[in-house]
Write a protein that holds these residues in place. Sequence first.
Motif, PDB file in Angstrom:
ATOM      1  N   GLY A 210      17.376  86.875  37.683  1.00 51.19           N
ATOM      2  CA  GLY A 210      16.683  88.157  37.790  1.00 51.19           C
ATOM      3  C   GLY A 210      16.053  88.391  39.140  1.00 51.19           C
ATOM      4  O   GLY A 210      15.312  89.360  39.321  1.00 51.19           O
ATOM      5  N   TYR A 211      16.315  87.524  40.116  1.00 53.53           N
ATOM      6  CA  TYR A 211      15.674  87.649  41.414  1.00 53.53           C
ATOM      7  C   TYR A 211      16.355  88.742  42.235  1.00 53.53           C
ATOM      8  O   TYR A 211      17.582  88.873  42.241  1.00 53.53           O
ATOM      9  CB  TYR A 211      15.753  86.331  42.184  1.00 53.53           C
ATOM     10  CG  TYR A 211      14.868  85.246  41.624  1.00 53.53           C
ATOM     11  CD1 TYR A 211      13.597  85.039  42.131  1.00 53.53           C
ATOM     12  CD2 TYR A 211      15.313  84.446  40.580  1.00 53.53           C
ATOM     13  CE1 TYR A 211      12.784  84.040  41.614  1.00 53.53           C
ATOM     14  CE2 TYR A 211      14.509  83.446  40.056  1.00 53.53           C
ATOM     15  CZ  TYR A 211      13.246  83.255  40.578  1.00 53.53           C
ATOM     16  OH  TYR A 211      12.452  82.277  40.075  1.00 53.53           O
ATOM     17  N   VAL A 212      15.543  89.508  42.915  1.00 58.00           N
ATOM     18  CA  VAL A 212      16.070  90.482  43.865  1.00 58.00           C
ATOM     19  C   VAL A 212      15.980  89.859  45.247  1.00 58.00           C
ATOM     20  O   VAL A 212      14.913  89.815  45.863  1.00 58.00           O
ATOM     21  CB  VAL A 212      15.280  91.804  43.812  1.00 58.00           C
ATOM     22  CG1 VAL A 212      15.843  92.779  44.831  1.00 58.00           C
ATOM     23  CG2 VAL A 212      15.327  92.401  42.413  1.00 58.00           C
ATOM     24  N   LEU A 213      17.099  89.335  45.716  1.00 57.06           N
ATOM     25  CA  LEU A 213      17.155  88.649  47.006  1.00 57.06           C
ATOM     26  C   LEU A 213      18.107  89.378  47.934  1.00 57.06           C
ATOM     27  O   LEU A 213      19.217  89.724  47.545  1.00 57.06           O
ATOM     28  CB  LEU A 213      17.635  87.202  46.842  1.00 57.06           C
ATOM     29  CG  LEU A 213      16.708  86.226  46.125  1.00 57.06           C
ATOM     30  CD1 LEU A 213      17.400  84.894  45.973  1.00 57.06           C
ATOM     31  CD2 LEU A 213      15.418  86.060  46.890  1.00 57.06           C
ATOM     32  N   ARG A 214      17.691  89.602  49.131  1.00 53.29           N
ATOM     33  CA  ARG A 214      18.569  90.171  50.136  1.00 53.29           C
ATOM     34  C   ARG A 214      18.615  89.198  51.300  1.00 53.29           C
ATOM     35  O   ARG A 214      17.879  89.341  52.275  1.00 53.29           O
ATOM     36  CB  ARG A 214      18.061  91.545  50.591  1.00 53.29           C
ATOM     37  CG  ARG A 214      18.197  92.625  49.541  1.00 53.29           C
ATOM     38  CD  ARG A 214      19.647  92.895  49.184  1.00 53.29           C
ATOM     39  NE  ARG A 214      19.777  93.880  48.118  1.00 53.29           N
ATOM     40  CZ  ARG A 214      20.915  94.165  47.509  1.00 53.29           C
ATOM     41  NH1 ARG A 214      22.001  93.520  47.836  1.00 53.29           N
ATOM     42  NH2 ARG A 214      20.939  95.063  46.555  1.00 53.29           N
ATOM     43  N   LEU A 215      19.424  88.183  51.145  1.00 49.48           N
ATOM     44  CA  LEU A 215      19.578  87.187  52.196  1.00 49.48           C
ATOM     45  C   LEU A 215      20.898  87.458  52.899  1.00 49.48           C
ATOM     46  O   LEU A 215      21.973  87.226  52.336  1.00 49.48           O
ATOM     47  CB  LEU A 215      19.575  85.773  51.604  1.00 49.48           C
ATOM     48  CG  LEU A 215      18.307  85.349  50.858  1.00 49.48           C
ATOM     49  CD1 LEU A 215      18.465  83.941  50.329  1.00 49.48           C
ATOM     50  CD2 LEU A 215      17.094  85.448  51.761  1.00 49.48           C
ATOM     51  N   PRO A 216      20.846  87.998  54.093  1.00 45.16           N
ATOM     52  CA  PRO A 216      22.090  88.335  54.803  1.00 45.16           C
ATOM     53  C   PRO A 216      22.821  87.072  55.264  1.00 45.16           C
ATOM     54  O   PRO A 216      22.581  86.558  56.357  1.00 45.16           O
ATOM     55  CB  PRO A 216      21.598  89.168  55.991  1.00 45.16           C
ATOM     56  CG  PRO A 216      20.197  88.700  56.235  1.00 45.16           C
ATOM     57  CD  PRO A 216      19.648  88.317  54.886  1.00 45.16           C
ATOM     58  N   LEU A 217      23.684  86.574  54.415  1.00 41.50           N
ATOM     59  CA  LEU A 217      24.391  85.337  54.729  1.00 41.50           C
ATOM     60  C   LEU A 217      25.476  85.584  55.772  1.00 41.50           C
ATOM     61  O   LEU A 217      26.189  86.585  55.725  1.00 41.50           O
ATOM     62  CB  LEU A 217      25.017  84.744  53.470  1.00 41.50           C
ATOM     63  CG  LEU A 217      24.048  84.329  52.359  1.00 41.50           C
ATOM     64  CD1 LEU A 217      24.831  83.778  51.170  1.00 41.50           C
ATOM     65  CD2 LEU A 217      23.060  83.301  52.865  1.00 41.50           C
ATOM     66  N   ASP A 218      25.616  84.649  56.681  1.00 35.28           N
ATOM     67  CA  ASP A 218      26.649  84.705  57.720  1.00 35.28           C
ATOM     68  C   ASP A 218      27.592  83.544  57.454  1.00 35.28           C
ATOM     69  O   ASP A 218      27.426  82.448  57.987  1.00 35.28           O
ATOM     70  CB  ASP A 218      25.991  84.582  59.101  1.00 35.28           C
ATOM     71  CG  ASP A 218      26.982  84.817  60.232  1.00 35.28           C
ATOM     72  OD1 ASP A 218      28.089  85.334  59.961  1.00 35.28           O
ATOM     73  OD2 ASP A 218      26.655  84.472  61.385  1.00 35.28           O
ATOM     74  N   VAL A 219      28.566  83.763  56.589  1.00 33.57           N
ATOM     75  CA  VAL A 219      29.438  82.675  56.150  1.00 33.57           C
ATOM     76  C   VAL A 219      30.877  83.171  56.094  1.00 33.57           C
ATOM     77  O   VAL A 219      31.143  84.313  55.726  1.00 33.57           O
ATOM     78  CB  VAL A 219      28.980  82.132  54.775  1.00 33.57           C
ATOM     79  CG1 VAL A 219      29.040  83.201  53.701  1.00 33.57           C
ATOM     80  CG2 VAL A 219      29.782  80.918  54.372  1.00 33.57           C
ATOM     81  N   LEU A 220      31.791  82.310  56.505  1.00 35.43           N
ATOM     82  CA  LEU A 220      33.221  82.607  56.405  1.00 35.43           C
ATOM     83  C   LEU A 220      33.765  81.873  55.192  1.00 35.43           C
ATOM     84  O   LEU A 220      33.642  80.649  55.090  1.00 35.43           O
ATOM     85  CB  LEU A 220      33.964  82.151  57.668  1.00 35.43           C
ATOM     86  CG  LEU A 220      35.475  82.433  57.687  1.00 35.43           C
ATOM     87  CD1 LEU A 220      35.733  83.925  57.867  1.00 35.43           C
ATOM     88  CD2 LEU A 220      36.167  81.640  58.789  1.00 35.43           C
ATOM     89  N   VAL A 221      34.343  82.622  54.250  1.00 34.95           N
ATOM     90  CA  VAL A 221      34.896  82.029  53.035  1.00 34.95           C
ATOM     91  C   VAL A 221      36.408  81.918  53.192  1.00 34.95           C
ATOM     92  O   VAL A 221      37.100  82.912  53.433  1.00 34.95           O
ATOM     93  CB  VAL A 221      34.553  82.871  51.792  1.00 34.95           C
ATOM     94  CG1 VAL A 221      35.129  82.223  50.534  1.00 34.95           C
ATOM     95  CG2 VAL A 221      33.041  83.036  51.663  1.00 34.95           C
ATOM     96  N   VAL A 222      36.913  80.700  53.072  1.00 32.96           N
ATOM     97  CA  VAL A 222      38.357  80.478  53.105  1.00 32.96           C
ATOM     98  C   VAL A 222      38.727  79.714  51.840  1.00 32.96           C
ATOM     99  O   VAL A 222      37.898  79.002  51.269  1.00 32.96           O
ATOM    100  CB  VAL A 222      38.796  79.699  54.367  1.00 32.96           C
ATOM    101  CG1 VAL A 222      38.577  80.531  55.612  1.00 32.96           C
ATOM    102  CG2 VAL A 222      38.054  78.375  54.483  1.00 32.96           C
ATOM    103  N   ALA A 223      39.960  79.863  51.397  1.00 31.61           N
ATOM    104  CA  ALA A 223      40.354  79.243  50.130  1.00 31.61           C
ATOM    105  C   ALA A 223      41.829  78.907  50.160  1.00 31.61           C
ATOM    106  O   ALA A 223      42.594  79.420  50.975  1.00 31.61           O
ATOM    107  CB  ALA A 223      40.045  80.188  48.963  1.00 31.61           C
ATOM    108  N   SER A 224      42.216  78.017  49.253  1.00 34.40           N
ATOM    109  CA  SER A 224      43.629  77.697  49.080  1.00 34.40           C
ATOM    110  C   SER A 224      43.976  77.869  47.615  1.00 34.40           C
ATOM    111  O   SER A 224      43.119  77.754  46.736  1.00 34.40           O
ATOM    112  CB  SER A 224      43.924  76.262  49.526  1.00 34.40           C
ATOM    113  OG  SER A 224      43.335  75.327  48.644  1.00 34.40           O
ATOM    114  N   ALA A 225      45.233  78.171  47.356  1.00 40.39           N
ATOM    115  CA  ALA A 225      45.694  78.348  45.982  1.00 40.39           C
ATOM    116  C   ALA A 225      47.169  78.022  45.921  1.00 40.39           C
ATOM    117  O   ALA A 225      47.919  78.279  46.870  1.00 40.39           O
ATOM    118  CB  ALA A 225      45.443  79.784  45.499  1.00 40.39           C
TER     119      ALA A 225
END
Length: 462
Positions: A210-225
């Motif tokens: 229920g938290y209202v958080l605005r944390l501007p994350l600077d992250v690159l998401v990469v994935a494999s499938a």
Amino acid sequence: MSERPEIYTVGELRASGHVQKDLRREIRDNLLAALAAGRDPWPGMFGFNRTVLPQLERALLAGHDVVLLGERGQGKTRLLRTLAGLLDEWSPVIEDSELNEHPYEPITEHSRALALTEGDRLRVAWRHRSERYVEKLATPDTSVADLIGDVDPMRVAEGRRLGDPETIHYGLIPRSNRGIIAINELPDLAERIQVSMLNVMEERDIQIRGYVLRLPLDVLVVASANPEDYTNRGRIITPLRDRFGAEIRTHYPIELEDEVAVIEQEGHLVAAVPPVILEILARYTRALRESPAVNQTSGVSARFAIAGAETVAAAALRRASVRGEDNAVARIIDLEAAVDVLAGKIEFESGEEGREQDILDHLLRMATAETVRAHLHGIDLGPLVSALDGSSTVTTGQLVTAREFLEGLPSLNGSRLYDEVGERLGAENDGQRAAAVELALEGLYLARRISKDSDDEETIYG
């Protein structure tokens, strides 16, 4: 590795002229610098130069999150790990920051209060690029708390209010702030867990209970499938798939030279393995990938050839230890040991029950014959055929030393055939010369010019 910068406060950092960059700009600048300098940004990657790597470079220059789709053993994880090389070697963070915040831009309440209190005395720590790449293997039991975070009951028990953001224990993605997070086998994540990633991928912030958080994350998401898993065992939900800016298909090496290079790079060989044997294993692997008897949807991993090379090296080491050879060198006879242990790595079509060993043996013979044609063409093997006239035979085996094998070869009446075969294959010692002559004998057998009789102990050509 260069020395860690000798800067300890944000005041010293500003005085040094340090300029803050967001993650995507940092990767873009470093990639462009490598390309302009002619430096390979993707060390150790083979066979992708004209296909996968240009697509990946365009995706990174555009600042896109990336998912790699491909069968097992195509180098997806290795490729993702090379992304860490595009980060700055050292990056400043607020000391003891949970989310690796930049000293110029604190994003949590605690860090903002600390920055306001300390001013230029705010302590700075440095992270190496290797610490900014985080890898997570997706498993069905992965939870939202693992990836995003959850309320920490221990912090609540210490007396903090339940609504206090300080009670949150952040998950893997927030802790990867200002870095790269790679999720292997993404379709194995439960769909409700994939939903929790939607805000991170698009709005770049997080929501926890229920938290209202605005944390501007600077992250690159990469994935494999794996495409097979993508369609059967699991799937990437459509909204999440839509948030990946680039979907790139990988593949097995197209050129034989690249296949061999992968084996040489990845194999941990406990004995010398002549290049010609690595080539046979590479051709063998490629033949399996083309065989209609093999289930191609599951793929034939590069690990198949790598494990094969490691097995023939182990067979050579065992022979050298048992028989007291000075140099452990793999020979053609050792390929039989590899086939015996590799069968479990292949998935055959349902109609091939009972024929698995025959298929493996047949394709190995094909790979060996192709290698003989590629390397021994133009050499007249007639004198060796004539020498094996019915009264002479050549004996080899997994416990026959190279010296015993060479001494047991029939005389060729002044012909330099043995030397010529060895020179053609670059043989420099008895083990390599024995491997070269064994290849010639196997080639003659496969061409039906001589016979071959094998059992568990020895093989006789005649």
